[in-house]
Design a protein around this motif. Structure first.
Motif, PDB file in Angstrom:
ATOM      1  N   TYR A   1       0.843  -1.192   0.000  1.00  0.00           N
ATOM      2  CA  TYR A   1       0.000   0.000   0.000  1.00  0.00           C
ATOM      3  C   TYR A   1       0.884   1.251   0.000  1.00  0.00           C
ATOM      4  O   TYR A   1       1.980   1.259   0.565  1.00  0.00           O
TER       5      TYR A   1
ATOM      6  N   GLU B   1       1.141   4.864   1.466  1.00  0.00           N
ATOM      7  CA  GLU B   1       0.603   5.673   2.548  1.00  0.00           C
ATOM      8  C   GLU B   1       1.338   7.006   2.608  1.00  0.00           C
ATOM      9  O   GLU B   1       2.568   7.038   2.603  1.00  0.00           O
TER      10      GLU B   1
ATOM     11  N   ASP C   1      -3.770  10.383   7.142  1.00  0.00           N
ATOM     12  CA  ASP C   1      -3.110   9.435   6.255  1.00  0.00           C
ATOM     13  C   ASP C   1      -3.950   9.269   5.000  1.00  0.00           C
ATOM     14  O   ASP C   1      -5.186   9.168   5.078  1.00  0.00           O
TER      15      ASP C   1
ATOM     16  N   LEU D   1      -4.256   6.668   1.904  1.00  0.00           N
ATOM     17  CA  LEU D   1      -3.819   5.299   1.616  1.00  0.00           C
ATOM     18  C   LEU D   1      -4.491   4.785   0.361  1.00  0.00           C
ATOM     19  O   LEU D   1      -5.707   4.953   0.177  1.00  0.00           O
TER      20      LEU D   1
ATOM     21  N   SER E   1      -6.143   1.185  10.373  1.00  0.00           N
ATOM     22  CA  SER E   1      -5.372   0.748   9.207  1.00  0.00           C
ATOM     23  C   SER E   1      -5.956  -0.490   8.534  1.00  0.00           C
ATOM     24  O   SER E   1      -5.995  -0.574   7.302  1.00  0.00           O
TER      25      SER E   1
ATOM     26  N   ARG F   1      -7.175  -0.502   4.744  1.00  0.00           N
ATOM     27  CA  ARG F   1      -6.563  -1.349   3.719  1.00  0.00           C
ATOM     28  C   ARG F   1      -7.600  -2.194   3.001  1.00  0.00           C
ATOM     29  O   ARG F   1      -7.443  -2.514   1.816  1.00  0.00           O
TER      30      ARG F   1
END
Length: 514
Positions: free
Chosen positions: A28, A30, A45, A47, A72, A76
């Motif tokens: 990923y 970020e 963030d 992402l 997170s 994701r």
């Protein structure tokens, strides 16, 4: 003995190394950004999968006492669908400075969303608002005022006085009429009032494409790391945004790596503490911590019974919550609900020390270098653990605003830890797991009183209930460390200093800054 220490060291270091590499797994991209919107400077963030041709966007909000890094796994999952995910730290949380209030969190979240729209970073028609707990409530409320493609709200905070929830316990007053394409997710292991409140969002204001999902064998926090939640959120985004079928659930290796590394640090913590606090051998022994033993054992060898200790903690705890109805002496610290908790421990600790005044008055500081060594060990352990957590699982590294509050917080919780040591008696009087269990029982009594104050006296400190599991884990590990210090030094003061530093630090990690 040396062989055992060597094996323990090898295992601890190996777990840290393996955990580090597992925590870095993931394909990923970020990027951390600072967005200034509506007077709110929020760190966020961004992402995605590294593909600039994304099919849509998700704006994801964390819950109370959480941060963007905790989100997170869910982020994701959305990124797996070739979506770009924006996850801000709300005011007073993570990397974003305070002040925090529920109203300001919602206002800043809306300013953040509208700034993304104004910069054309997102297209509302191709954007999903999502969140967990407080963030879930914010996502639902923002969607009622701002056109978006859909909403995913995970265990949203209750917003209506129903199912036994009083108005004083609500983060936000008035549940919004949810918009079309809203997915509401709850955990079977949550309190029934949270499940029922979440279900009411769909039942009270039915709209096209809405759905309520109950995840079995899950809790309020575990939903954030549950592959079933990630899969359901991905499928919802795919359906709402009409995405091509792609991607899968995110890997669980990073979380496993974070936990393995944490376990490795805890394995190494025991030997590290013993090296600091246990006395040397040979001719140096008379000038070491044994002197501290002799000066402190005489003061606290006779410990009260378990029943008497529990009754004393019960009495001072009840007095503490009643006095806090008059005022919070540490309010000036500006730690959301953390000042209530610290003030409670301060009052309870002083009360217990007064009850055991004769014993407390016999305590001697002993060698000042020993206290400094103990404090140094506590700070080093705290930095190692929070540094690792910050690297892998959650934003735990204290910023300047939190460090500034650290000395006062540590001093406030010190009296309770010293009083607890007096109740436990010397290590010769009560040792091993008996000692740990008795200490945890005393803390349980105090915790029950705190919870009673929330529900019966309407103290409003609901965050203490939400963080109960966190404090159970921290208390168990902290208490084990305090016993290593007490056994090695024989000093109630050293053990209390060690415990106060750790508790103050881990409180400042989790409580929002106002």
């Amino acid at each position: 003995m040396k062989r055992r220490k060597l094996i323990r060291g090898v295992v601890g270091v190996s777990l840290c190394v393996i955990g580090f590499f597992l925590a870095r797994v993931g394909a990923y991209r970020e990027t951390a950004v600072l967005i200034d919107a509506g007077g709110c400077r929020m760190v966020a963030d961004v992402l995605d999968k590294g593909n600039d041709a994304t099919q849509g966007s998700v704006v994801l909000f964390h819950g109370l006492a959480a941060n963007k890094k905790v989100m997170s796994y869910i982020a994701r999952g959305f990124a797996e669908q070739n979506l770009r995910v924006f996850v801000p730290d709300l005011p007073g949380h993570g990397r974003t400075e305070g002040p925090f209030s529920f109203e300001r969190a919602e206002s800043c979240a809306e300013s953040f969303f509208r700034q993304l729209v104004a910069r054309r970073a997102i297209d509302p028609a191709r954007t999903i608002l999502a969140g967990h707990s407080m963030g879930g409530a914010i996502a639902a409320r923002l969607a009622a005022r701002n056109p978006v493609a859909g909403v995913v709200t995970i265990s949203p905070a209750p917003m209506a006085a129903a199912h036994g929830i009083r108005a004083a316990m609500l983060l936000y007053q008035g549940a919004p009429a949810i918009v079309s394409n809203t997915l509401v997710i709850s955990a079977s292991g949550e309190p029934s009032f949270m499940r029922d409140s979440a279900r009411d969002l769909v039942a009270a204001h039915p709209a096209d494409g809405d759905q309520y999902l109950l995840v079995p064998h899950a809790t309020h926090v575990s939903l954030l790391f549950d592959s079933r939640v990630a899969r359901a959120s991905e499928e919802w985004a795919r359906s709402v945004l009409h995405l091509d079928a792609s991607g899968g659930v995110p890997s669980g290796w990073p979380l496993l790596g974070g936990l393995l590394g944490l376990a490795g640090l805890l394995i190494l913590a025991g030997p590290f503490l013993r090296e600091i606090v246990e006395p040397p051998t040979g001719a140096e022994i008379e000038n070491s911590a044994v002197a501290a033993r002799k000066s402190t054992h005489t003061a606290d060898t006779a410990a009260p019974s378990v029943l008497r200790g529990c009754m004393e903690v019960l009495a001072v705890s009840v007095a503490g919550v009643l006095l806090l109805r008059v005022g919070d002496p540490l309010r000036f610290l500006g730690i959301f609900e953390g000042t209530y908790f610290a003030s409670f421990l301060l009052i309870a600790g002083i009360g217990l020390l007064l009850v055991h005044y004769k014993t407390a008055s016999k305590l001697r500081i002993g060698k000042f270098a020993l206290l400094l060594a103990t404090a140094f060990g506590a700070v080093v352990l705290f930095l190692l653990v929070t540094g690792w957590l910050d690297l892998t699982i959650t934003e735990a590294w204290l910023n300047g605003a939190r460090w500034a509050r650290f000395p006062v917080m540590a001093c406030a919780v010190f009296p309770y830890h010293l009083a607890e040591e007096l109740l436990l008696g010397s290590y010769a009087a009560r040792s091993g797991w008996r000692r740990v269990l008795f200490a945890l029982l005393l803390r349980l009594v105090a915790g029950v009183v705190l919870v009673g104050a929330i529900f019966l006296l309407h103290s409003g400190a609901i965050l203490l209930v939400l963080l109960a599991l966190y404090f159970v884990v921290v208390s168990a590990l902290q208490r084990a460390g305090m016993d290593v210090v007490r056994k090695g030094t024989g000093s109630a003061l050293a053990a209390a200093v060690f415990g106060a530093i750790l508790l103050a630090g881990f409180c400042l990690v989790i409580f929002p800054i106002k």
